[in-house]
Each structure stands twice: as C-alpha cells, then as structure tokens.
Design a protein around this motif. Structure first.
Motif, short mmCIF file in Angstrom:
data_model
loop_
_atom_site.label_atom_id
_atom_site.label_comp_id
_atom_site.label_asym_id
_atom_site.label_seq_id
_atom_site.Cartn_x
_atom_site.Cartn_y
_atom_site.Cartn_z
N SER A 96 8.16 -2.27 -5.60
CA SER A 96 6.77 -2.73 -5.58
C SER A 96 6.64 -4.19 -5.22
CB SER A 96 6.12 -2.49 -6.96
OG SER A 96 6.00 -1.13 -7.24
N ALA A 97 7.54 -5.03 -5.76
CA ALA A 97 7.41 -6.48 -5.59
C ALA A 97 8.25 -7.05 -4.46
CB ALA A 97 7.77 -7.18 -6.90
N GLY A 98 9.24 -6.29 -4.00
CA GLY A 98 10.13 -6.83 -2.96
C GLY A 98 11.20 -7.75 -3.51
N ARG B 253 14.41 -0.71 -10.84
CA ARG B 253 14.46 -0.17 -9.48
C ARG B 253 13.05 -0.03 -8.90
NH1 ARG B 253 17.11 3.81 -10.73
NH2 ARG B 253 15.47 5.41 -10.87
N MET B 254 12.11 0.46 -9.70
CA MET B 254 10.75 0.65 -9.22
C MET B 254 10.03 -0.68 -9.01
SD MET B 254 9.55 3.99 -11.43
CE MET B 254 8.06 4.26 -10.49
N TYR C 94 -1.29 0.27 -11.85
CA TYR C 94 -1.67 -0.28 -13.16
C TYR C 94 -0.44 -0.76 -13.93
CZ TYR C 94 -0.10 3.87 -15.77
OH TYR C 94 0.66 4.84 -16.35
N LYS C 95 0.71 -0.07 -13.74
CA LYS C 95 1.93 -0.50 -14.42
C LYS C 95 2.49 -1.77 -13.78
CE LYS C 95 3.79 3.50 -16.83
NZ LYS C 95 5.03 4.22 -17.17
N PHE C 96 2.36 -1.86 -12.48
CA PHE C 96 2.83 -3.07 -11.79
C PHE C 96 2.04 -4.28 -12.27
CE2 PHE C 96 2.84 -5.78 -7.85
CZ PHE C 96 4.15 -6.21 -7.99
N LYS C 97 0.72 -4.12 -12.39
CA LYS C 97 -0.11 -5.22 -12.88
C LYS C 97 0.25 -5.59 -14.31
CE LYS C 97 -4.87 -6.87 -13.25
NZ LYS C 97 -4.61 -7.53 -14.55
N ARG C 98 0.48 -4.59 -15.16
CA ARG C 98 0.88 -4.86 -16.54
C ARG C 98 2.19 -5.62 -16.59
NH1 ARG C 98 1.18 0.32 -20.09
NH2 ARG C 98 2.17 -1.21 -21.47
N ALA C 99 3.12 -5.26 -15.72
CA ALA C 99 4.42 -5.95 -15.69
C ALA C 99 4.24 -7.41 -15.27
CB ALA C 99 5.36 -5.23 -14.72
N ILE C 100 3.44 -7.64 -14.23
CA ILE C 100 3.19 -9.00 -13.76
C ILE C 100 2.50 -9.82 -14.86
CG2 ILE C 100 1.92 -10.41 -12.09
CD1 ILE C 100 4.31 -8.95 -10.89
N GLY D 162 0.81 -1.21 0.00
CA GLY D 162 0.00 0.00 0.00
C GLY D 162 0.85 1.26 0.00
N ILE D 163 2.04 1.19 0.59
CA ILE D 163 2.91 2.36 0.66
C ILE D 163 4.23 2.01 0.00
CG2 ILE D 163 4.09 3.98 2.18
CD1 ILE D 163 1.94 3.43 4.25
N SER D 164 4.52 2.66 -1.12
CA SER D 164 5.80 2.44 -1.80
C SER D 164 6.10 3.70 -2.58
CB SER D 164 5.72 1.22 -2.72
OG SER D 164 6.96 0.99 -3.34
N LEU D 165 6.82 4.62 -1.94
CA LEU D 165 7.02 5.92 -2.54
C LEU D 165 7.79 5.85 -3.84
CD1 LEU D 165 7.88 7.98 0.68
CD2 LEU D 165 5.68 7.75 -0.48
N ASN D 166 8.63 4.83 -3.99
CA ASN D 166 9.46 4.72 -5.18
C ASN D 166 9.05 3.57 -6.07
OD1 ASN D 166 11.27 6.88 -4.34
ND2 ASN D 166 12.01 5.47 -2.79
N GLY D 167 7.85 3.03 -5.87
CA GLY D 167 7.41 1.88 -6.64
C GLY D 167 6.64 2.28 -7.89
N LEU D 168 6.28 1.25 -8.66
CA LEU D 168 5.49 1.46 -9.87
C LEU D 168 4.06 1.86 -9.53
CD1 LEU D 168 6.64 -1.72 -11.82
CD2 LEU D 168 7.03 0.63 -12.59
#
Length: 262
Positions: free
Chosen positions: A200-202, A195-196, A160-166, A151-157
């Motif tokens: 997001s994913a750890g 990096r992003m 919607y982009k994270f889902k597209r990547a997955i 829920g909190i990731s200041l430097n993450g994707l």
C-alpha cells in the motif's frame, strides 16, 4: 507552471483564493502572517519566516500579510497537472494538506536556482520549465499530500486499515514502536500486516516510521535551539550517533549540516 520572483507589491493582500496550488519561498529576512479559517470558522494566524516554505492548495480562502519589500519566489501549479503526475505514479487518491508552513531546504534551494536562471534569461525555455515542474510536483506529492493511496493494489491493506495504520504511526512514532505494535492496533498478524503495508505504501512500516521521525527532526533543527542529542531523543532515538546515521541516510547530510544549510 508559472514563476514569479521579486519584492512583494503590498504588505497585506485582500482575502483571496487561487485556482492553482501556490508555493511561496521567501528570501532571507522576509516574513509574513497567514490568516485562514479553522474548521469551526474562527480565524487562525500562522507565522511564516524566511526559514519556511508556504504552500496553499487551490481553492482555500486566505490572507497573507508580508513585511514591506519582502523578496519572494512564487510558483503556481495547476491541480490538473499534479493529478496527472500522481496517476503516472500510480496514485489515484490523495489530498493536499490545507496549508503547509514548513522548513524545506529542497524547495528553498530550488527557488534560489530559479531566481538565478531568471536573472540570466528573461524567459525560461519551455522544456526547462516542464522538467522543473515535474521535479517540484513529485516533491509536493511525496511531502505535502496526506496519505497518498495507490488505486490498484491487489495485495495491499484496505483503505480504512491503511489510514488507521498511518494515523497510529504518526501519533506514536516518538515512542519505541515497531511493525508488531501497528499490527496489534489493526488486530492483524505482524508479518501479514508488514507485507500488505509495503504494497500500500511502497515502503516498509520501519521505513515509514523512520521517515516520520526524520521529518519531525528537520523541523526541530530549523525552528528551535535544541541540541542535536536532545532532538534525537525527542523524535524517538536513544543514541545521537544512530540518529545521525539514520538522518544522513534519508536526507543526504548530517543533522548539523542540515541545520547549517537553512
């Protein structure tokens, strides 16, 4: 968390849904047919064998028909407990898969250990049950929750982009892809994306791709008769020896040992 062990009372149960997440681990020579509804409303029939773990999230209507006198261990976990555990791990938005029928040596051996404890003791201690619940809950979240997102990731994707990547990785992990290919799909610079994605994913894109390949390999090792060299090629590795090294690194045993343990 509640645990039931023993033989199934009925071969076929009526259509039902539960308030808790249900995890059923059959013993050897036990099998069932799960009947559920697809998105279009038609019935779907899924086979469950003694090599599988059956996971039915809370609130989903289903019917399970076990062969007579099947020996089962069933674990019920409250959604509120899983949600609290997810938040403790920084995950504030996740969804359990609708149904999961999967080879899962971790849960299989966990169930056998619980059976032994319940034979020794009529009632398990609360502290023991609480610790087991945390271990099983962590396993469910890491293995059977779709696209857990912090829920909190200041430097993450962005979400919607994270889902597209997955989605892109899960569709192409069998191919020779790397983080540059995923970055191109998202129209991002490769190193900025990498990096992003890690935020997001750890884990890095490379680690996530490897995990997708190994999870697919685990299913092929249990469910089919393919030789290990063919499985390595099927999931995206050009060398059996390199596949074996990657598999052992992630699973803790070689592919041959994994197949023999199931």
């Amino acid at each position: 968390m509640t645990i039931r062990t023993g033989e199934s009372e009925l071969g076929c149960c009526a259509e039902q849904k539960h308030d808790d997440h249900e995890v059923t681990i059959p013993c050897r020579r036990s099998s069932a047919t799960l009947t559920c509804l697809t998105a279009s409303g038609s019935a779907e029939y899924l086979k469950v064998t003694d090599r599988h773990v059956l996971i039915i999230p809370a609130g989903h209507l289903h019917t399970v028909e076990w062969i007579p006198q099947s020996e089962l261990t069933t674990i019920m976990i409250a959604p509120a407990f899983l949600e609290a555990l997810a938040k403790t791990n920084g995950v504030h938005d996740y969804a359990m898969r609708k149904y999961a029928i999967s080879p899962d040596p971790f849960m299989w051996h966990m169930a056998r250990g619980l059976e032994r404890q319940m034979r020794i003791r009529r009632q398990l201690e609360k502290s023991y049950l609480e610790s087991v619940a945390v271990v099983i809950g962590q396993h469910l979240l890491s293995t059977y929750a779709d696209a857990p997102i912090c829920g909190i990731s200041l430097n993450g994707l962005p979400r919607y982009k994270f889902k597209r990547a997955i989605d892109f990785i899960q569709a192409h992990y069998q191919e020779e892809i790397g983080f540059r290919d995923v970055a191109n799909e998202l129209d991002m610079s490769p190193y900025h994306f990498a990096r992003m994605f890690r935020h997001s994913a750890g884990e890095s894109p490379h680690q996530f791709i490897m995990r997708c390949r190994i999870e697919s390999a685990k299913k092929l090792l249990v469910e089919g008769n393919m030789c290990i060299a063919d499985i390595a090629f099927e999931v995206g590795y050009k060398s059996q020896s390199y596949f074996t090294t990657r598999f052992a690194l992630l699973v803790g045993m070689t592919p041959a040992a994994f197949r023999g343990s199931c």
